[in-house]
Design a protein around this motif. Structure first.
Motif, PDB file in Angstrom:
ATOM      1  N   LEU A  35     -11.130  34.710 -12.665  1.00  0.00           N
ATOM      2  CA  LEU A  35      -9.837  34.044 -12.721  1.00  0.00           C
ATOM      3  C   LEU A  35      -9.657  32.993 -13.561  1.00  0.00           C
ATOM      4  O   LEU A  35     -10.579  31.914 -13.847  1.00  0.00           O
ATOM      5  N   VAL A  36      -8.776  33.180 -14.513  1.00  0.00           N
ATOM      6  CA  VAL A  36      -8.589  32.314 -15.696  1.00  0.00           C
ATOM      7  C   VAL A  36      -7.510  31.250 -15.226  1.00  0.00           C
ATOM      8  O   VAL A  36      -7.727  30.178 -15.611  1.00  0.00           O
ATOM      9  N   ALA A  44       1.808  33.164 -15.960  1.00  0.00           N
ATOM     10  CA  ALA A  44       0.365  32.692 -16.255  1.00  0.00           C
ATOM     11  C   ALA A  44      -0.080  32.839 -17.742  1.00  0.00           C
ATOM     12  O   ALA A  44       0.536  33.779 -18.361  1.00  0.00           O
ATOM     13  N   GLN A  45      -0.833  31.798 -18.173  1.00  0.00           N
ATOM     14  CA  GLN A  45      -1.258  31.966 -19.499  1.00  0.00           C
ATOM     15  C   GLN A  45      -2.623  32.786 -19.657  1.00  0.00           C
ATOM     16  O   GLN A  45      -3.033  33.103 -18.739  1.00  0.00           O
ATOM     17  N   ASP A  46      -2.469  33.325 -20.591  1.00  0.00           N
ATOM     18  CA  ASP A  46      -3.526  34.570 -21.078  1.00  0.00           C
ATOM     19  C   ASP A  46      -4.813  33.952 -21.385  1.00  0.00           C
ATOM     20  O   ASP A  46      -4.714  32.766 -21.907  1.00  0.00           O
ATOM     21  N   CYS A  47      -5.767  34.783 -21.737  1.00  0.00           N
ATOM     22  CA  CYS A  47      -7.140  33.944 -21.996  1.00  0.00           C
ATOM     23  C   CYS A  47      -7.000  34.002 -23.685  1.00  0.00           C
ATOM     24  O   CYS A  47      -8.250  33.395 -24.076  1.00  0.00           O
ATOM     25  N   GLY A  48      -6.517  34.753 -24.226  1.00  0.00           N
ATOM     26  CA  GLY A  48      -6.316  34.768 -25.784  1.00  0.00           C
ATOM     27  C   GLY A  48      -7.442  36.252 -26.256  1.00  0.00           C
ATOM     28  O   GLY A  48      -7.174  36.201 -27.324  1.00  0.00           O
ATOM     29  N   MET A  49      -7.762  36.843 -25.159  1.00  0.00           N
ATOM     30  CA  MET A  49      -8.541  38.143 -25.774  1.00  0.00           C
ATOM     31  C   MET A  49      -7.805  39.413 -25.498  1.00  0.00           C
ATOM     32  O   MET A  49      -8.413  40.346 -25.508  1.00  0.00           O
ATOM     33  N   ASP A  50      -6.466  39.159 -25.598  1.00  0.00           N
ATOM     34  CA  ASP A  50      -5.554  40.578 -25.634  1.00  0.00           C
ATOM     35  C   ASP A  50      -5.871  41.406 -26.823  1.00  0.00           C
ATOM     36  O   ASP A  50      -6.007  40.750 -27.672  1.00  0.00           O
ATOM     37  N   MET A  51      -6.054  42.593 -26.559  1.00  0.00           N
ATOM     38  CA  MET A  51      -6.282  43.619 -27.703  1.00  0.00           C
ATOM     39  C   MET A  51      -4.845  43.941 -28.567  1.00  0.00           C
ATOM     40  O   MET A  51      -3.916  44.216 -27.917  1.00  0.00           O
ATOM     41  N   CYS A  66      -9.495  44.115 -21.162  1.00  0.00           N
ATOM     42  CA  CYS A  66     -10.368  43.594 -20.440  1.00  0.00           C
ATOM     43  C   CYS A  66      -9.693  42.524 -19.534  1.00  0.00           C
ATOM     44  O   CYS A  66     -10.275  42.010 -18.380  1.00  0.00           O
ATOM     45  N   CYS A  67      -8.622  42.520 -19.507  1.00  0.00           N
ATOM     46  CA  CYS A  67      -7.691  41.319 -18.529  1.00  0.00           C
ATOM     47  C   CYS A  67      -6.868  41.898 -17.707  1.00  0.00           C
ATOM     48  O   CYS A  67      -6.611  43.178 -17.842  1.00  0.00           O
TER      49      CYS A  67
END
Length: 137
Positions: A35-36, A44-51, A66-67
């Motif tokens: 959970l981020v 919700a803010q994403d983790c910045g690892m979106d492809m 991965c999200c």
């Protein structure tokens, strides 16, 4: 006691109406199973690892991200006001009768005028009921 109970009940009703008319949204963002971010009412803010998908990658087989995102939403009521146009004739009669009887409770009663306010009753010398043997049962 009655005033406190009335104020508690009115506060409870106000809270119930508030919760029933408000739309709720909880959004959770998971990255690799962890959970981020949790957000209420907003995204919700994403983790910045979106492809990121470029034009060259569109032709290729899309890779699974991965999200994950989880959304819990509750839609509140929008029409809280009752419509008086929906009452049929029987309901209107009952409502009018109830209002008239309720208003009748607050009509001030006129005090009866007493004409014998300054009248002083005679002094009792002997107990007449006992002498005549007349008793109220």
């Amino acid at each position: 006691m009655k005033e406190k109970l009335h104020s508690y009940f009115s506060c409870l009703m106000a809270v119930i109406i508030l919760f029933s008319t408000t739309s709720w949204k909880v959004e959770k963002h998971y990255c690799m199973g962890h959970l981020v971010d949790v957000a209420f009412f907003v995204d919700a803010q994403d983790c910045g690892m979106d492809m990121s998908s470029n034009s060259k990658e569109i032709a290729k087989v899309e890779k699974k991200s991965c999200c994950d995102e989880e959304l819990i939403a509750f839609e509140g009521q929008n029409n809280v006001k009752p419509s008086f146009n929906d009452f049929d004739l029987e309901h209107q009669r009952f409502l009018i009768t109830y209002i008239q009887s309720y208003i009748g409770l607050f009509v001030p009663s006129s005090e009866k005028r007493q004409s014998y306010v300054k009248y002083i009753p005679p002094k009792i010398v002997k107990n007449i009921q006992l002498l005549d043997a007349v008793f109220l049962i």
